[in-house]
Design an enzyme around this catalytic site. Sequence first.
Site, PDB file in Angstrom:
ATOM      1  N   VAL A  17      43.446   5.627  -4.418  1.00 38.48           N
ATOM      2  CA  VAL A  17      44.558   5.070  -4.761  1.00 38.48           C
ATOM      3  C   VAL A  17      46.027   6.593  -3.940  1.00 38.48           C
ATOM      4  CG1 VAL A  17      46.019   4.272  -6.240  1.00 38.48           C
ATOM      5  CG2 VAL A  17      44.127   3.763  -6.478  1.00 38.48           C
ATOM      6  N   LYS A 208      41.112  -3.651 -19.185  1.00 28.62           N
ATOM      7  CA  LYS A 208      42.399  -4.948 -18.892  1.00 28.62           C
ATOM      8  C   LYS A 208      42.539  -5.703 -19.099  1.00 28.62           C
ATOM      9  CE  LYS A 208      41.500  -4.094 -13.246  1.00 28.62           C
ATOM     10  NZ  LYS A 208      40.528  -4.237 -12.616  1.00 28.62           N
TER      11      LYS A 208
END
Length: 440
Positions: A17, A208
């Site tokens: 990332v 999540k």
Amino acid sequence: MRASRTLNIGLCGLGTVGQGVWKHFGRLRADLESRLGARISLHRAAVRDLGKARAVRIARSKLTTDALAVATDPDIQIVCELMGGVETARRVTLAALTRGKIVVSANKALICAHGAEIFAAARRGGGHFLFEASVAGGIPLIKAVREGLVANRFPRIYGILNGTCNYILTKMEELDAPYASVLAEAKRLGYAEAEEALDVEGWDTAHKASILAWLAHGVWVRPEQMIVEGIERITPADFVNAEALGYGIKLLAIITRDFDTDQICVRVHPTLLPRDSVIARVSGVYNAISVTGDVVGTTLYIGRGAGQDATASAVISDIADAVALLVHGKGAQFMGEETAPADGRARLMPPERIRGRYYVRLTVADLPGVLARVATIMARNRMSIASVIQHPCDREGTASLVLTTHESDERSMRSALRALARLSSVRGEPLLLRIGDLGD
Ligand code: NAP
Ligand code: HSE
């Protein structure tokens, strides 16, 4: 707009990332500067291994192994925590927030474990915590739920939240590919977590789901309080069975709230979805989330849920928000704890009371009377069988028996499973999947 002020960004983590952010930020910088009215500089980056080859060009002098030094550097206003893991990430995040900095994070495991503490630290220190990349990769789902859908209460949010698992399930179904080789490919493509169990055992989806449940309902639900099941035991034969029954198989997070009883239910498990539903047809690394609001109705979000570019897109959107906040004071109302509704009244539904239909696959001795014994156990547990499929197994003298049931509850289904597993004619552990007629 004329750029007057310089804002410095520190990256903690320059892996999949971090390098994506570095790569795209270089290309976008001039445009962002002119739109946001500030000079923006990628000032320093922390890594674990200074000698590692990286796909982006970065001066050695900008690198350090001390992430805390980046987080506390007085010249840095925006800290991006892109390391992963929980303990060091927590220290780095809290150190930056207590100094009034803005932290941008992709770290759902951290937020799920320490979200309340992080938001409190931001409030006390005058900092902000932005986390668009933590859920659903490149899909701006956090913004959609907290800003675009602010007029709504949410009876149901469900969908695919893990790109790695969706990639594995897709390849297993399409190519009949072995699980291990598809997982290795997902790792190579930068989709999987450093600790792959987080993906395939369902924990990453649970992290999540916890963040989404908090955003929607103002309540932190811990993974230990949910049903969390992964995809490791699904075989190519399950896709064939599911197709024969009119279903596809997806790993779903399902967050529901009954506003009459004020009970909330959060769960993660592989689910048989009608093959023609939109979410059943979402393949590869894509995520898909159906968000039902009481005012707007149902909205659907589809996009790449993992990988370097999709995640960098979300991180850079948070960086742009951070710059806008520092330069113009814009958007602050959506960036703190007040992001989530404050009612916090919802109680958690005990998992054993969750109702649904089930798919059970058993390997059994192919002998007279076995099906009758299985049916007796189901009946004793008040489970009504809806269909039966039987195939011969590779192992001689055994058969694969697939039952689907009418609606029942988790307590009855689990009690039946325990009894089935004790039958001498049942070989190995039964596989349980849920059937979800959720609509889109
Ligand atoms: P990654 O490729 O493993 O990169 C982690 C980076 O952090 C590496 O540069 C590593 O240094 C550095 N690092 C780790 N521990 C450190 C420490 N103690 N001190 C200094 N640097 C440290 O991981 P990633 O895939 O980029 O994921 C980063 C975060 O984003 C995780 O929280 C992950 O859950 C989240 N995320 C990932 C994706 C995705 O698709 N990959 C999507 C959404 C969110 P070295 O390079 O020297 O090893
Ligand atoms: N490992 C995660 C996934 C990364 O595959 O969805 C994105 O959060």
